[in-house]
Enzyme design. Structure first.
Site, PDB file in Angstrom:
ATOM      1  N   GLY B 322       0.973  -1.207   0.004  1.00  0.00           N
ATOM      2  CA  GLY B 322      -0.360   0.488  -0.218  1.00  0.00           C
ATOM      3  C   GLY B 322       0.730   1.339  -0.360  1.00  0.00           C
ATOM      4  O   GLY B 322       1.002   2.559  -0.607  1.00  0.00           O
ATOM      5  N   TRP B 325       2.200   1.538  -4.132  1.00  0.00           N
ATOM      6  CA  TRP B 325       1.368   1.925  -4.607  1.00  0.00           C
ATOM      7  C   TRP B 325       1.019   3.398  -4.383  1.00  0.00           C
ATOM      8  O   TRP B 325       1.127   3.917  -5.351  1.00  0.00           O
ATOM      9  CB  TRP B 325       0.012   1.605  -3.817  1.00  0.00           C
ATOM     10  CG  TRP B 325      -0.831   2.164  -5.012  1.00  0.00           C
ATOM     11  CD1 TRP B 325      -1.690   1.507  -6.132  1.00  0.00           C
ATOM     12  CD2 TRP B 325      -1.999   3.127  -4.033  1.00  0.00           C
ATOM     13  NE1 TRP B 325      -2.249   2.818  -6.590  1.00  0.00           N
ATOM     14  CE2 TRP B 325      -3.328   3.247  -5.893  1.00  0.00           C
ATOM     15  CE3 TRP B 325      -2.481   4.299  -3.732  1.00  0.00           C
ATOM     16  CZ2 TRP B 325      -3.517   4.189  -6.016  1.00  0.00           C
ATOM     17  CZ3 TRP B 325      -3.295   5.051  -3.288  1.00  0.00           C
ATOM     18  CH2 TRP B 325      -4.211   5.278  -4.904  1.00  0.00           C
ATOM     19  N   HIS B 326       1.775   4.387  -3.351  1.00  0.00           N
ATOM     20  CA  HIS B 326       1.322   5.542  -3.284  1.00  0.00           C
ATOM     21  C   HIS B 326       2.427   6.703  -4.045  1.00  0.00           C
ATOM     22  O   HIS B 326       2.360   7.266  -4.619  1.00  0.00           O
ATOM     23  CB  HIS B 326       1.040   6.431  -1.791  1.00  0.00           C
ATOM     24  CG  HIS B 326      -0.513   6.008  -0.911  1.00  0.00           C
ATOM     25  ND1 HIS B 326      -0.878   4.948  -0.185  1.00  0.00           N
ATOM     26  CD2 HIS B 326      -1.225   7.503  -1.197  1.00  0.00           C
ATOM     27  CE1 HIS B 326      -1.630   5.021  -0.025  1.00  0.00           C
ATOM     28  NE2 HIS B 326      -2.422   5.798  -0.996  1.00  0.00           N
ATOM     29  N   GLY B 327       3.201   5.468  -3.913  1.00  0.00           N
ATOM     30  CA  GLY B 327       4.815   6.749  -4.439  1.00  0.00           C
ATOM     31  C   GLY B 327       6.242   5.344  -4.311  1.00  0.00           C
ATOM     32  O   GLY B 327       6.261   4.832  -3.448  1.00  0.00           O
ATOM     33  N   PHE B 492      -0.448  10.554  -6.916  1.00  0.00           N
ATOM     34  CA  PHE B 492      -0.110   8.737  -6.926  1.00  0.00           C
ATOM     35  C   PHE B 492      -0.870   7.900  -7.575  1.00  0.00           C
ATOM     36  O   PHE B 492      -0.852   8.636  -8.525  1.00  0.00           O
ATOM     37  CB  PHE B 492      -1.033   8.575  -5.319  1.00  0.00           C
ATOM     38  CG  PHE B 492      -0.977  10.004  -3.663  1.00  0.00           C
ATOM     39  CD1 PHE B 492       1.321   9.560  -3.901  1.00  0.00           C
ATOM     40  CD2 PHE B 492      -1.165  10.104  -2.736  1.00  0.00           C
ATOM     41  CE1 PHE B 492       1.946  10.579  -3.016  1.00  0.00           C
ATOM     42  CE2 PHE B 492      -0.810  10.765  -2.248  1.00  0.00           C
ATOM     43  CZ  PHE B 492       0.774  11.660  -2.021  1.00  0.00           C
TER      44      PHE B 492
END
Lengths: 494, 492
Positions: B322, B325-327, B492
């Site tokens: 997770g 996934w954001h960056g 993102f």
């Protein structure tokens, strides 16, 4: 109320609330553009001078025959000496992109113009005219419907600040201003001339010194500013074309600047601009290191010259002096480069080593020390090359660092400039060790360090001559590796 | 095109709305759906036309693979598995190329001491969102949980402009039936009123609240600025509130706009800073992402079905993913690790049957979240550490000079007053806004609760009118001062 009514009520209510902002801005109008007020200004608020002046000229199409574009330096130009019907359409930080737009507006809307004088500054090669379109004090006049929409929405939806509050509460009042109407300019200039003369002759020397302090770099950031030389030349060429089309005589001239400011800028870029401009059109050049730039008494501050210099510029242009063309530009640039030799003496007396603009060609001064182009490996066992070079002696190696000790190099001038150009494969340190007296020893405290980065590095250092005469030690790099020294030289006065 | 722009509010949205319902009124149902897809693609391409083909190709590819996966007769199971693997690999590769390639190269260069050039690829807008939505679609197609959807419904599910850029991450099963529903083809003023109400709240949260916090957060997180203790707290809390108000504002606006088209988007925020433990937080924050992570990562990894220790590993792995996934950056990895660890600790704590005072539990949870956001926001781990160290460094307990005259007596505690560089990170306004932030997130009803109340009203009280007028009107005023500020989750 029903939900349909809610939608209508919220929309109308929100729009009404929103409309308070433009109404407020129209009422306050601190830049005076919404009321087309040519007569007044609020203190500490820039009226939009270029807009109001263009608007004024559009309402007085035959009143003037000569328009003088430029910047705040125009304040030292006496319009009466240029023409009895001359009008200054200059403003602070005036740029050619905006001048082009304004001239186009005037000519396309039938303003009667016979002559255009256009003063240009060094900053036009990095200052983007688009910035002025976001500036309440400089946004240009718009003739088209969409342009007017953009212009008025810019002022009507402006964020109010404390100044608006002061105006609203009556703390600030409108005061009469002559910026747009320009009445009795010649009389005003006479008074200014008189005051300048008094100051030159009567003031104590310390007051004279206080006049001009450090450099005024006008938004320039060395290594960061993006140059727009081609764009600036193109804008000037368009102005020339526009003038030719409308049978308007054009005089372009480059304003002088105070030497301290001059020395902050990348002179290679300014030379490039002048060269390109000269290839396209003729111009008068006052931007150099002549006596105008060097004498502090010619300056109101480090960017704005006095009226007497303004008079000199006007007379020179009228007499066709300082005209630069494609035929004399090269000789002109060499002449300007030679003027640099008087600079080290302007820093008398410096007490410590200072960085000096690396983007100024000082090769016109004869060196007192010079290391020719040298490629060498810097490690413990390798000797520093070019031993036979007559300009240095006493070089030896220890601890892996090559070093040059200037036993025989002596300086006659008060300061010298050390130039060092090196191509480095990585990060390292260039260090200069000096002795404050002939008998002292080299130590870290009495040294000047510059970090060299990967790639080409150019350093100019202004060094007190006593450091040279007490035997300067130069460590070109402090870490092993392959370096190519393009230039290592010291320049003093001849 | 930003939701918080005049162009969107006064041009794009009204035109799209009127044309969509006009086409529906003329019974041009397919035409209206097609128009909505085109409008959404236009909305997306407004930022950069170069990304238009990426979205279209991704959409066509996934639709084709999804349809192939749902065909029952011709395909045998092994082929479907291969097809699904191929589909997921293609999606993940697309994301990896645009989002993680440079991060990977940088790390290879660091480890191996080689100098591979970076690709310097710009991240296409919304790629993480539309890729995730479509991966979910492929997995569900493989599981046989999708129907053979009409392409225009599918295209609307992927591109529907209110949620395209930054979510909520929608599920095909909740979107495509809505696009197909006949009842949704006619104007519904009840939904329009509700949509306008939620949109106004969202717009106010973004332009008035979030963008105000952004000033202090950006200054505080600017590299190289040495912060005092109070400034560091000011910067971190500012970001904590900025992120919530910014992202939940986007969601509110998306929900509000979708309602204008009779489409209900899922809930994405439910007062997350009221959470009293980290699990509770993830049930309230970016709910649609949590749902995706649970359904498509945590459960496929085994969830809690493979023993207690494996459950911890699954939880931890899910949140590290997770974070990534954001960056593409180690700061996001650390943020994911922190949340993964916190969830593991919380689960163990719950398992052991320990209890905690609610206020203390909230205090610990909020502070954990606040500190973890520092990693989320910082450009480099060193920057995050610098700010966190400053947050707990008593030696740097200095207050802005603005307070010197009010608080002069505290200098006996060696607290100094100093000038604040690069703008007032911790001024009286910052403190007032932080107090306001706490008040709103802890004591006020959230936009979802307000919208439920609004929906139930038969007659709207005058206060609600004024509230909406002030929210929308003041937002428009503030918008006119701005040149347009992006939403944080666009990154993102």
């Amino acid at each position: 109320m029903k939900k349909n009514n809610y939608i209508l009520f919220v929309f109308i209510g929100a729009l009404l609330l929103f409309s308070i902002l433009p109404m407020f801005n129209y009422f306050i109008d601190k830049h005076r553009v919404l009321h087309h007020d040519y007569n007044n200004t609020y203190s500490d608020v820039s009226i939009n001078t270029p807009y109001l002046r263009v608007s004024y000229l559009l309402n007085n199409k035959d009143k003037y025959d000569t328009i003088v574009f430029g910047s705040s330096r125009n304040a030292a130009l006496d319009m009466g000496k240029i023409s009895t019907k001359a009008y200054s359409l200059a403003y602070r930080f005036g740029v050619t992109g905006s001048h082009l737009k304004n001239l186009k507006t005037l000519l396309e809307n039938g303003v009667n113009i016979e002559n255009v004088w256009l003063g240009i500054n060094d900053y036009i090669i990095w200052k983007d005219p688009a910035d002025h379109e976001l500036d309440h004090g400089r946004k240009t006049y718009k003739s088209t419907l969409l342009g007017k929409l953009d212009f008025y929405s810019f002022y009507l939806f402006n964020k109010p600040d404390y100044k608006d509050w002061n105006i609203l509460t009556g703390k600030d009042h409108l005061t009469p201003s002559n910026r747009v109407l320009q009445k009795n300019i010649s009389n005003i200039m006479k008074d200014v001339r008189k005051r300048e003369k008094e100051k030159k002759t009567k003031s104590a020397p310390w007051i004279k010194k206080m006049t001009v302090r450090g450099a005024m770099t006008l938004g320039y950031q060395d290594g960061k500013s993006k140059y727009r030389i081609d764009e600036a030349v193109d804008e000037l060429s368009q102005i020339k074309t526009l003038c030719d089309t409308h049978n308007v005589k054009l005089n372009i001239f480059m304003f002088p600047t105070f030497y301290k400011t001059y020395l902050q800028y990348n002179q290679y870029k300014i030379e490039e601009f002048k060269r390109k401009l000269a290839m396209n059109l003729d111009f008068y050049d006052f931007y150099d290191l002549s006596d105008i730039a060097l004498n502090e008494l010619n300056w109101r501050d480090s960017s704005h010259f006095t009226v007497s210099i303004g008079d000199y510029i006007i007379e020179s242009i009228q007499n066709n002096n300082f005209l630069i063309t494609r035929d004399n530009i090269d000789a002109h640039i060499i002449k300007i480069r030679k003027m640099i030799h008087s600079i080290p003496s302007k820093y008398v007396p410096i007490k410590y080593i200072q960085r000096f603009n690396p983007n100024i060609d000082i090769s016109m001064i004869n060196p007192i020390f010079k290391l020719n182009n040298t490629s060498y490996n810097c490690d413990k066992n390798d000797r520093f090359a070019k031993e036979e070079d007559k300009y240095y002696t006493g070089e030896k190696i220890y601890d892996g660092n090559p070093e040059i000790v200037l036993n025989d190099t002596k300086a006659n001038s008060e300061n010298v400039i050390l130039t060092y150009r090196v191509e480095s494969k990585g990060k390292t340190i260039f260090q200069v060790f000096y002795k404050k007296s002939a008998t002292s020893k080299y130590n870290e405290k009495d040294s000047y360090r510059v970090t060299l980065r990967k790639g080409m590095n150019k350093i100019n250092l202004l060094i007190p001559s006593e450091y040279i005469n007490n035997t300067l030690r130069i460590d070109p790099v402090n870490s092993p590796g392959k370096y190519i020294i393009k230039e290592l030289a010291i320049y003093g006065l001849q | 095109m930003l939701f918080n722009s005049f162009l969107f509010i006064f041009i794009f949205l009204p035109i799209t709305w009127f044309v969509y319902f006009y086409l529906n009124k003329k019974h041009l149902t397919e035409g209206s759906k097609g128009f909505l897809v085109l409008a959404s693609l236009f909305f997306y391409s407004w930022w950069n036309i170069a990304y238009f083909p990426i979205l279209v190709i991704s959409m066509l590819f996934n639709y084709t693979v999804g349809i192939s996966l749902t065909e029952k007769k011709k395909q045998i199971k092994i082929n479907k598995k291969v097809l699904l693997t191929f589909g997921i690999t293609a999606n993940v590769s697309l994301l990896a190329y645009f989002k993680y390639a440079d991060f990977l190269i940088e790390n290879i260069n660091t480890i191996s001491n080689i100098d591979m050039p970076l690709l310097n690829i710009a991240l296409p807008l919304a790629i993480s969102f539309f890729t995730f939505q479509q991966i979910a679609y492929l997995v569900d197609s493989y599981r046989g949980e999708t129907k053979e959807y009409d392409f225009l419904n599918y295209a609307n599910f992927v591109t529907f402009f209110p949620q395209l850029i930054a979510g909520p991450i929608v599920h095909h099963s909740e979107m495509m039936p809505q696009f197909a529903k006949i009842k949704n083809k006619t104007k519904n003023y009840h939904n329009v009123a509700l949509g306008l109400f939620i949109f106004s709240i969202g717009l106010f949260k973004k332009v008035v609240i979030a963008d105000t916090f952004a000033i202090w957060a950006n200054t505080g997180f600017g590299t190289g600025i040495r912060l005092s203790l109070f400034e560091a707290w000011g910067a971190s809390l500012s970001y904590t509130f900025q992120l919530y108000f910014d992202f939940s504002a986007y969601t509110d606006m998306a929900i509000g706009i979708a309602l204008l088209f009779n489409i209900r988007l899922p809930l994405n925020f439910n007062s997350p800073y009221k959470a009293t433990n980290i699990q509770d937080f993830w049930h309230r924050w970016h709910i649609t992402l949590s749902r995706f992570l649970k359904d498509y990562i945590y459960i496929p990894l085994g969830g809690n079905r493979k023993g207690e220790s494996r459950t911890y590993v699954n939880l931890f792995a899910t949140f590290v993913l997770g974070g990534i996934w954001h960056g593409a950056g180690w700061t996001f990895v650390v943020w994911g690790i922190l949340h993964g660890l916190a969830l593991v600790v919380h689960r163990a704590w719950k398992k052991l049957g320990f209890k905690m005072n609610v206020i203390l539990a909230w205090f610990i949870t909020f502070n954990f979240i606040n500190i973890a956001w520092v990693f989320f926001r910082a450009k480099e781990i060193e920057d995050a550490v610098r700010i966190i160290v400053a947050m707990f460094n008593i030696d740097r307990m200095a207050i802005s000079k603005n307070f010197a005259s009010y608080l002069h007596y505290i200098d006996i505690f060696d607290i100094g007053f100093k000038g604040v560089r690069f703008g007032p990170i911790m001024s009286i306004y910052t403190i007032m806004m932080i107090i306001l932030g706490f008040t709103v997130v802890l004591w006020f009803k959230n936009s979802n609760e307000l919208s439920i109340k609004f929906e139930k009203m038969k007659k709207i009280p005058i206060f609600w009118y004024l509230f909406s007028v002030i929210a929308l009107g003041s937002s428009l005023i503030v918008m006119s001062f701005q040149t347009g500020s992006d939403f944080l989750y666009f990154n993102f």
